[in-house]
Design a protein around this motif. Structure first.
Motif, PDB file in Angstrom:
ATOM      1  N   SER A 165     -12.288 -51.505-146.217  1.00  0.00           N
ATOM      2  CA  SER A 165     -13.203 -51.397-147.344  1.00  0.00           C
ATOM      3  C   SER A 165     -14.357 -50.455-147.018  1.00  0.00           C
ATOM      4  O   SER A 165     -14.632 -50.144-145.866  1.00  0.00           O
ATOM      5  N   ARG A 166     -15.029 -50.015-148.072  1.00  0.00           N
ATOM      6  CA  ARG A 166     -16.133 -49.059-147.903  1.00  0.00           C
ATOM      7  C   ARG A 166     -17.308 -49.697-147.162  1.00  0.00           C
ATOM      8  O   ARG A 166     -18.039 -49.016-146.467  1.00  0.00           O
ATOM      9  N   ARG A 167     -17.476 -50.992-147.310  1.00  0.00           N
ATOM     10  CA  ARG A 167     -18.586 -51.667-146.620  1.00  0.00           C
ATOM     11  C   ARG A 167     -18.430 -51.581-145.115  1.00  0.00           C
ATOM     12  O   ARG A 167     -19.414 -51.446-144.395  1.00  0.00           O
ATOM     13  N   LEU A 168     -17.230 -51.701-144.634  1.00  0.00           N
ATOM     14  CA  LEU A 168     -17.006 -51.643-143.189  1.00  0.00           C
ATOM     15  C   LEU A 168     -17.314 -50.257-142.622  1.00  0.00           C
ATOM     16  O   LEU A 168     -17.648 -50.124-141.450  1.00  0.00           O
ATOM     17  N   PHE A 194     -19.855 -48.439-143.512  1.00  0.00           N
ATOM     18  CA  PHE A 194     -21.301 -48.293-143.390  1.00  0.00           C
ATOM     19  C   PHE A 194     -21.933 -49.249-142.376  1.00  0.00           C
ATOM     20  O   PHE A 194     -23.093 -49.084-142.018  1.00  0.00           O
ATOM     21  N   LEU A 195     -21.220 -50.236-141.892  1.00  0.00           N
ATOM     22  CA  LEU A 195     -21.775 -51.180-140.931  1.00  0.00           C
ATOM     23  C   LEU A 195     -22.246 -50.506-139.637  1.00  0.00           C
ATOM     24  O   LEU A 195     -23.346 -50.823-139.156  1.00  0.00           O
TER      25      LEU A 195
END
Length: 96
Positions: free
Chosen positions: A2-5, A7-8
């Motif tokens: 996912s896109r969130r991973l 940016f982490l």
């Protein structure tokens, strides 16, 4: 993935840099000239021996951009950085 991973890692790096900046900034703000001069004078008393006195010490602003103070105690010159650490010690030769 996912896109969130994606940016982490970037967020973790930003948080780490911000934490380091706050830590170093807090040290610079909380260090006073008086505390630095007292600490350097105590070091001078240890290094110079029995003939040394706390009243031998005086401080002046450093002329270098990397340094904050120069504490002169007798023949000793202590160059102090912006965080209150002694960066260099110069001991003048004894003249007779």
């Amino acid at each position: 993935m996912s896109r969130r991973l994606l940016f982490l890692p970037v967020l973790a790096l930003i948080a780490a840099v911000a934490g380091i900046g706050l830590l170093l900034g807090g040290r610079a703000v909380l260090t006073t000239e008086t505390a630095v001069i007292e600490r350097v004078a105590a070091r001078y008393l240890e290094e110079a021996g029995q003939d040394a006195a706390r009243s031998d010490c005086a401080a002046r602003p450093a002329t270098s951009a990397d340094l904050w103070l120069v504490v002169v105690c007798g023949r000793y010159e202590y160059f102090v950085d912006a965080y209150g650490r002694v960066a260099h010690v110069n001991v003048a030769e004894a003249t007779s």
